[in-house]
Design an enzyme around this catalytic site. Structure first.
Site, PDB file in Angstrom:
ATOM      1  N   ASP A  36       0.817  -1.220   0.000  1.00 30.32           N
ATOM      2  CA  ASP A  36       0.000   0.000   0.000  1.00 30.32           C
ATOM      3  C   ASP A  36       0.848   1.266   0.000  1.00 30.32           C
ATOM      4  O   ASP A  36       0.379   2.342   0.358  1.00 30.32           O
ATOM      5  CB  ASP A  36      -0.979  -0.009   1.187  1.00 30.32           C
ATOM      6  CG  ASP A  36      -0.263  -0.159   2.513  1.00 30.32           C
ATOM      7  OD1 ASP A  36       0.971  -0.349   2.508  1.00 30.32           O
ATOM      8  OD2 ASP A  36      -0.936  -0.092   3.553  1.00 30.32           O
ATOM      9  N   HIS A 241      21.430   3.179 -20.028  1.00 33.03           N
ATOM     10  CA  HIS A 241      20.494   3.576 -18.971  1.00 33.03           C
ATOM     11  C   HIS A 241      20.758   2.796 -17.689  1.00 33.03           C
ATOM     12  O   HIS A 241      19.859   2.282 -17.041  1.00 33.03           O
ATOM     13  CB  HIS A 241      19.037   3.402 -19.445  1.00 33.03           C
ATOM     14  CG  HIS A 241      18.646   4.450 -20.439  1.00 33.03           C
ATOM     15  ND1 HIS A 241      17.562   4.328 -21.269  1.00 33.03           N
ATOM     16  CD2 HIS A 241      19.191   5.653 -20.731  1.00 33.03           C
ATOM     17  CE1 HIS A 241      17.464   5.402 -22.048  1.00 33.03           C
ATOM     18  NE2 HIS A 241      18.449   6.219 -21.730  1.00 33.03           N
ATOM     19  N   ASP A 258      24.790  10.917 -15.116  1.00 36.97           N
ATOM     20  CA  ASP A 258      23.710  11.529 -15.906  1.00 36.97           C
ATOM     21  C   ASP A 258      22.583  11.788 -14.922  1.00 36.97           C
ATOM     22  O   ASP A 258      21.916  10.845 -14.485  1.00 36.97           O
ATOM     23  CB  ASP A 258      23.297  10.573 -17.032  1.00 36.97           C
ATOM     24  CG  ASP A 258      22.281  11.198 -17.995  1.00 36.97           C
ATOM     25  OD1 ASP A 258      21.646  12.217 -17.637  1.00 36.97           O
ATOM     26  OD2 ASP A 258      22.114  10.650 -19.106  1.00 36.97           O
ATOM     27  N   ASP A 269      18.674  18.258 -17.424  1.00 33.32           N
ATOM     28  CA  ASP A 269      19.298  17.032 -17.959  1.00 33.32           C
ATOM     29  C   ASP A 269      20.746  17.346 -18.283  1.00 33.32           C
ATOM     30  O   ASP A 269      21.022  18.206 -19.118  1.00 33.32           O
ATOM     31  CB  ASP A 269      18.545  16.560 -19.213  1.00 33.32           C
ATOM     32  CG  ASP A 269      19.008  15.181 -19.659  1.00 33.32           C
ATOM     33  OD1 ASP A 269      19.823  14.553 -18.960  1.00 33.32           O
ATOM     34  OD2 ASP A 269      18.548  14.726 -20.726  1.00 33.32           O
ATOM     35  N   HIS A 348      23.117   6.307 -29.501  1.00 28.88           N
ATOM     36  CA  HIS A 348      21.878   7.033 -29.184  1.00 28.88           C
ATOM     37  C   HIS A 348      21.841   8.349 -29.951  1.00 28.88           C
ATOM     38  O   HIS A 348      22.766   8.683 -30.687  1.00 28.88           O
ATOM     39  CB  HIS A 348      21.739   7.249 -27.674  1.00 28.88           C
ATOM     40  CG  HIS A 348      22.913   7.955 -27.033  1.00 28.88           C
ATOM     41  ND1 HIS A 348      23.123   9.310 -27.141  1.00 28.88           N
ATOM     42  CD2 HIS A 348      23.943   7.475 -26.289  1.00 28.88           C
ATOM     43  CE1 HIS A 348      24.213   9.638 -26.475  1.00 28.88           C
ATOM     44  NE2 HIS A 348      24.740   8.540 -25.957  1.00 28.88           N
ATOM     45  N   HIS A 352      17.538  15.705 -27.687  1.00 29.21           N
ATOM     46  CA  HIS A 352      16.091  15.533 -27.528  1.00 29.21           C
ATOM     47  C   HIS A 352      15.517  16.799 -26.919  1.00 29.21           C
ATOM     48  O   HIS A 352      16.212  17.528 -26.223  1.00 29.21           O
ATOM     49  CB  HIS A 352      15.769  14.303 -26.674  1.00 29.21           C
ATOM     50  CG  HIS A 352      16.387  14.305 -25.296  1.00 29.21           C
ATOM     51  ND1 HIS A 352      15.883  15.052 -24.262  1.00 29.21           N
ATOM     52  CD2 HIS A 352      17.473  13.661 -24.797  1.00 29.21           C
ATOM     53  CE1 HIS A 352      16.622  14.848 -23.178  1.00 29.21           C
ATOM     54  NE2 HIS A 352      17.614  14.019 -23.478  1.00 29.21           N
ATOM     55  N   TYR A 385      31.189   4.847 -26.319  1.00 32.34           N
ATOM     56  CA  TYR A 385      31.129   3.743 -25.353  1.00 32.34           C
ATOM     57  C   TYR A 385      31.884   2.565 -25.952  1.00 32.34           C
ATOM     58  O   TYR A 385      31.468   2.018 -26.975  1.00 32.34           O
ATOM     59  CB  TYR A 385      29.675   3.366 -25.072  1.00 32.34           C
ATOM     60  CG  TYR A 385      28.812   4.592 -24.790  1.00 32.34           C
ATOM     61  CD1 TYR A 385      28.728   5.132 -23.515  1.00 32.34           C
ATOM     62  CD2 TYR A 385      28.130   5.240 -25.839  1.00 32.34           C
ATOM     63  CE1 TYR A 385      27.976   6.268 -23.270  1.00 32.34           C
ATOM     64  CE2 TYR A 385      27.377   6.376 -25.599  1.00 32.34           C
ATOM     65  CZ  TYR A 385      27.297   6.894 -24.309  1.00 32.34           C
ATOM     66  OH  TYR A 385      26.557   8.017 -24.079  1.00 32.34           O
TER      67      TYR A 385
END
Ligand SMILES: [Mn+2]
Length: 438
Positions: A36, A241, A258, A269, A348, A352, A385
């Site tokens: 809960d 991520h 990040d 960001d 990537h 954005h 990377y």
């Protein structure tokens, strides 16, 4: 954010709506973490954008009739003194009508009894199907009532359209008060990174750096991160991520951070990559500077009139040249660019949109050719990377670098909202060297 601004947004949205239509926007439900216990409540960004109302169990409606007259409508949970004592703080209809500035505020508990009457006779419903199950059920109930009442002069709308293109187009260009909040979100996020840099030591766990960043966010009035903080030491930096944040931070490695805060609904960001022991070794330095130069190039290119895809091409061109120089990639440069060979090291997007959501509005996924205009806010985040199973020379294995800033497109270029977090190698190394005296 003033009441006037929310009203202006609704008027702009009404202009985009078809005559004889209603738009239905539902608030986000509470999400249970376990048993809960709920996650901290976060309002649906579109609902917030038009109302500034932070309660679950609500629906906002705008009606534009065939003569272009309009009305606004809110269903919200009723005030209940007993629930209030337990911390359920619903302001109720009377207060909401004034606070949210709507023509009608009706009890959420009665939405199935009333909503169909507002839809009756209109041609078009704007609704996002599949966003929330409960919202679809409410709409289906309303449509059933209209269908059953067709012999009593009730009529069912012909069209159901998605409102997201309309609302997200508005969200793409930020107002001056939104820009102000994004500036603060950027600044606080950058301060979080500086606190991480100040406290970074080998032998710490990644989550301890996460805590340092969260401390700084809270200190400046930003209670939540805008997304799950990534603290990725060593080879974890090659997982885009990575949010486990559970590894030991070892000497000689890089730490990719990040992290951005949410300040009054708006996201920061920013990414930085720091050397644990205060000094970049030679392979780390080569990779780092390639990424940094890519970011600096994009900072000079982003301005009104260009677009994300053009700038991305320039950045990829630079990165491919560098990786060939470093013998990490081999072959003809033009062929490597054409074959998108960079994807194995930079997989990537470069940029954005950002605003109420860290990946803001529908556009981030598809509109890289959108011509940039003043008031748009976006990230720049080149990265490289190099995993230990790659074909790159072994000295580069396990190095992951991402450097990210958030920028506002201005009339003659851009404004960097996250520049106070250091990113040049010299600045980082001298900061780390001198931090004992800070
Ligand atoms: Mn980002």
């Amino acid at each position: 954010m003033t009441k006037k601004e929310f009203i202006c947004r609704r008027l702009a949205l009404l202009k985009k709506m078809e005559p004889s239509s209603i738009i239905l926007i539902f608030s986000a439900p509470i999400v249970i973490r376990s048993n809960d216990s709920a996650y901290p409540y976060r309002q649906n960004s579109d609902f917030w954008y038009l109302t500034g109302f932070n309660e679950p169990g609500a629906m906002f409606g705008l009606i534009k009739d065939s003569n272009n007259y309009h009305k606004s409508l809110l269903f919200n949970q009723s005030y209940n003194q007993h629930a209030h004592i337990w911390g359920e703080n619903h302001i109720g209809q009377e207060a909401a009508r004034i606070k949210i500035a709507v023509d009608y505020a009706l009890p959420w508990e009665q939405i199935n009894d009333h909503l169909y009457l507002f839809i009756n006779g209109l041609k078009t419903i704007y609704h996002v199907k599949g966003q929330y199950y409960f919202a679809d059920q409410i709409l289906i109930t309303a449509l059933e009532k209209l269908r059953q009442g067709q012999y009593n002069n009730l009529s069912v709308p012909k069209f159901v359209l998605d409102w997201r293109p309309l609302v997200h187009e508005l969200r793409l260009i930020k107002s001056s008060s939104e820009i102000n909040l994004l500036r603060q979100a950027g600044r606080i996020s950058a301060l979080g990174h500086m606190r991480a840099l100040k406290n970074l030591l080998n032998g710490m766990y990644e989550y301890q750096i996460e805590g340092e960043i969260q401390y700084e966010f809270s200190h400046y009035g930003a209670r939540w991160p805008a997304y799950n903080t990534i603290i990725a030491a060593g080879e974890n930096s090659c997982i885009l991520h990575y949010t486990d944040n559970s590894s030991l931070i070892e000497n000689g490695k890089l730490v990719l951070i990040d992290a951005g805060c949410e300040f009054q609904g708006y996201a920061g960001d920013i990414s930085r990559t720091f050397p644990v022991n205060g000094v970049f070794n030679t392979p780390q330095r080569f990779i780092y500077n390639a990424v940094l130069d890519a970011l600096m190039l994009a900072l000079t290119l982003y301005r009104p009139g260009t677009n994300i895809s053009t700038v991305t091409k320039e950045v990829i061109n630079l990165l491919v040249h560098r990786l060939v120089q470093l013998k990490i990639m081999k072959g003809n440069i033009q062929a490597l660019i054409r074959d998108k060979a960079i994807k194995q090291f930079f997989m990537h997007r470069l940029s954005h949109w950002i605003g109420l959501d860290v990946h803001d509005s529908d556009y981030y996924s598809k509109d890289e050719n959108r011509i940039l205009e003043p008031g748009m806010v976006l990230t720049i985040e080149p990265g490289l990377y190099i995993t230990s199973n790659s074909h790159a020379p072994s000295e580069y294995h396990g190095i992951g670098v991402r450097i990210e800033d958030t920028i506002l497109i201005t009339s003659n270029g851009n404004e960097n909202l996250t520049s106070i977090a250091v990113k040049n190698i010299d600045e980082i190394e001298s900061f780390m060297l001198n931090r004992k005296e800070l």
